[in-house]
Design a protein around this motif. Structure first.
Motif, PDB file in Angstrom:
ATOM      1  N   UNK A  24     -11.222  -3.539  -7.164  1.00 35.06           N
ATOM      2  CA  UNK A  24      -9.694  -3.791  -7.318  1.00 35.06           C
ATOM      3  C   UNK A  24      -9.546  -5.651  -7.541  1.00 35.06           C
ATOM      4  N   UNK A  25     -10.515  -5.892  -6.559  1.00 29.75           N
ATOM      5  CA  UNK A  25     -10.915  -7.149  -7.017  1.00 29.75           C
ATOM      6  C   UNK A  25     -10.959  -7.741  -8.562  1.00 29.75           C
ATOM      7  N   UNK A  26     -11.905  -6.775  -9.194  1.00 26.41           N
ATOM      8  CA  UNK A  26     -12.240  -7.160 -10.694  1.00 26.41           C
ATOM      9  C   UNK A  26     -10.620  -7.148 -11.493  1.00 26.41           C
ATOM     10  N   UNK A  27      -9.941  -5.913 -11.059  1.00 25.98           N
ATOM     11  CA  UNK A  27      -8.329  -5.641 -11.792  1.00 25.98           C
ATOM     12  C   UNK A  27      -7.490  -6.440 -11.640  1.00 25.98           C
ATOM     13  N   UNK A  28      -7.863  -7.539 -10.228  1.00 24.73           N
ATOM     14  CA  UNK A  28      -6.910  -8.027  -9.983  1.00 24.73           C
ATOM     15  C   UNK A  28      -6.447  -9.440 -10.813  1.00 24.73           C
ATOM     16  N   UNK A  29      -9.034  -9.543 -10.568  1.00 23.66           N
ATOM     17  CA  UNK A  29      -8.582 -11.285 -11.827  1.00 23.66           C
ATOM     18  C   UNK A  29      -8.318 -11.369 -12.487  1.00 23.66           C
ATOM     19  N   UNK A  30      -7.996  -9.862 -13.156  1.00 22.30           N
ATOM     20  CA  UNK A  30      -7.556  -9.692 -14.775  1.00 22.30           C
ATOM     21  C   UNK A  30      -5.699  -9.398 -15.102  1.00 22.30           C
ATOM     22  N   UNK A  31      -5.320 -10.266 -13.763  1.00 25.26           N
ATOM     23  CA  UNK A  31      -3.959 -10.050 -12.992  1.00 25.26           C
ATOM     24  C   UNK A  31      -2.872  -8.690 -12.953  1.00 25.26           C
ATOM     25  N   UNK A  32      -3.856  -7.770 -13.012  1.00 26.29           N
ATOM     26  CA  UNK A  32      -3.218  -6.466 -12.055  1.00 26.29           C
ATOM     27  C   UNK A  32      -3.023  -6.369 -11.028  1.00 26.29           C
ATOM     28  N   UNK A  33      -1.575  -5.974 -10.262  1.00 24.02           N
ATOM     29  CA  UNK A  33      -1.312  -5.877  -9.375  1.00 24.02           C
ATOM     30  C   UNK A  33      -1.942  -4.367  -8.226  1.00 24.02           C
ATOM     31  N   UNK A  34      -3.119  -5.347  -7.455  1.00 24.90           N
ATOM     32  CA  UNK A  34      -3.115  -3.803  -6.654  1.00 24.90           C
ATOM     33  C   UNK A  34      -3.120  -3.773  -5.582  1.00 24.90           C
ATOM     34  N   UNK A  35      -2.677  -2.215  -5.001  1.00 21.61           N
ATOM     35  CA  UNK A  35      -2.130  -2.236  -3.286  1.00 21.61           C
ATOM     36  C   UNK A  35      -3.730  -1.572  -2.968  1.00 21.61           C
ATOM     37  N   UNK A  36      -4.315  -2.901  -2.055  1.00 27.95           N
ATOM     38  CA  UNK A  36      -5.088  -2.636  -1.883  1.00 27.95           C
ATOM     39  C   UNK A  36      -5.637  -2.095  -0.427  1.00 27.95           C
ATOM     40  N   UNK A  37      -5.511  -0.571   0.035  1.00 26.93           N
ATOM     41  CA  UNK A  37      -5.722  -0.161   1.200  1.00 26.93           C
ATOM     42  C   UNK A  37      -7.931   0.152   1.310  1.00 26.93           C
ATOM     43  N   UNK A  38      -8.564  -0.286   0.780  1.00 29.81           N
ATOM     44  CA  UNK A  38      -9.493   0.278   1.274  1.00 29.81           C
ATOM     45  C   UNK A  38     -10.340  -0.416   1.754  1.00 29.81           C
ATOM     46  N   UNK A  39     -10.052  -1.777   2.590  1.00 28.78           N
ATOM     47  CA  UNK A  39     -11.468  -2.478   3.074  1.00 28.78           C
ATOM     48  C   UNK A  39     -10.264  -3.396   5.045  1.00 28.78           C
TER      49      UNK A  39
END
Length: 399
Positions: A24-39
């Motif tokens: 998720x962090x990798x996608x976010x670093x590329x500018x993608x908005x991720x709804x992170x419900x993993x941690x």
């Protein structure tokens, strides 16, 4: 240069929770908005009074080493909390303060579990030729298995998924699984990843089996303060016969929104504290000085903040249950913690990967928890982000 890595490390997989979070962090670093419900990390800031206590302690010079097992003020506060929970068998000599609850668990496993040769880790951590047996109640937090393998132990597992993650109807399976060869049983209530609170009848069943087979039980109570609908989680060590065979573990990360502070503890027989203290002193030395002072403040003056966070988590849980019902998804309703197990079909790993790559929603596959066919959602996120996450999953035909 070729390095030969220790076999005890190569047989352990990276944390599934962290792996998805990294993606998720990798996608976010590329500018993608991720709804992170993993941690499993509360989205609340640490309460101000706790931060102020740490600052005051630093200004007062609390920046050096402390007694390895913890500062007296914190140990006193921990014992007072344990007594309030009915665990009156514990005194300060029964408490070891650690840098996080995970370190407390690691030290307990390393102190009590031997490999096949009685000296160290054994072949695979899962075969009949392996070391001391540890029983897990599935779904179980992923690091339990890893810590058992690192200690050289073997695993026995009891699946509660067929019973909606309740332990009481699975007691017959537990009875058939444990034996005189079982060294440890791990109980996590309220639990990660399922959020279930085990009934007193279930815990009494655990007690009866532990006494019959002379099993030591770890009671992981890291989510004890986060319960809903008037439910309360019974501390296993309060049951008759469990006073001396229960190791009670807790920490500050979840209830006090102190994940990055790294502060936890376990309470158990004095001889366990003494032996685990050897590992503790030769590895981490002690928990951070000023953080321990913040822990005193957390235990003594933070009930109102806990209530506010608990109410927010409960409202989020209710909203998610309703949203999934609208899409025909019946999810077991958690009674505590801030996790929900969503049934997704046979290949939960592929579902989770598609969810993060296509819907940009990060979850954790159930298989690493011992429960394939599910993914774990953390609702330690705002109501708006949770709603958006469900909508994205629906739009991607994943519900």
């Amino acid at each position: 240069m070729h390095m030969d890595f220790a076999e005890r490390v190569t047989r352990v997989e990276p944390s599934a929770t962290i792996a998805i979070s990294n993606l998720a962090a990798e996608l976010e670093s590329e500018g993608v908005d991720v709804v992170d419900l993993s941690v499993g990390e509360p989205d609340f800031d640490t309460p101000e009074n706790i931060k102020d206590a740490a600052k005051t302690a630093m200004d007062a010079g609390a920046t050096g080493y402390t007694p390895s097992d913890g500062i007296p003020e914190l140990k006193d506060a921990i014992v007072e909390k344990l007594h309030a929970d009915g665990l009156t068998q514990y005194g300060t000599e029964n408490v070891l303060v650690t840098p996080g609850g995970k370190q407390a668990l690691y030290e307990v496993f390393q102190t009590l579990i031997d490999g096949a040769d009685g000296r160290g880790p054994s072949a695979s951590g899962t075969s009949s030729r392996s070391g001391d047996e540890v029983c897990l109640l599935d779904p179980a937090w992923v690091s339990y298995e890893a810590m058992v393998k690192l200690a050289g132990g073997s695993l026995a597992r009891v699946d509660t998924a067929a019973h909606g993650f309740d332990l009481e109807p699975a007691l017959d399976d537990l009875e058939a699984t444990v034996s005189d060869e079982t060294e440890l049983l791990v109980v996590n209530s309220p639990g990660n990843p399922h959020g279930s609170i085990y009934t007193d009848v279930a815990l009494e069943g655990v007690r009866d089996l532990a006494v019959e087979h002379d099993i030591t039980v770890i009671s992981d109570e890291i989510y004890k303060e986060i319960t809903y609908d008037g439910h309360e989680a019974t501390s296993l060590g309060t049951l008759d016969g469990m006073e001396d065979r229960t190791i009670t573990l807790n920490g500050f990360s979840k209830a006090y929104a102190m994940t990055g502070w790294r502060l936890g503890y376990f309470a158990g027989p004095a001889e366990l504290v003494e032996q685990a203290g050897k590992l503790h002193s030769h590895s981490v030395t002690c928990a951070v000085n000023f953080v321990q002072h913040a822990g005193v403040e957390a235990l003594n003056n933070t009930d109102e903040s806990i209530d506010e966070m608990r109410s927010a988590f409960e409202a989020r849980r209710d909203m998610l249950v309703e949203l999934f019902a609208e899409y025909g998804k019946d999810v077991p309703e958690p009674e505590g913690a801030f996790y929900m197990m969503l049934p997704v079909g046979e290949d939960d790993q592929a579902w989770a990967e598609e969810a993060v790559e296509e819907a940009h929603v990060a979850t954790v596959p159930g298989s690493p928890f011992g429960t394939p066919g599910y993914v774990r959602l953390s609702y330690a996120a705002s109501r708006e982000r949770l709603r958006e996450g469900v909508e994205r999953l629906a739009e991607a035909d994943l519900l």
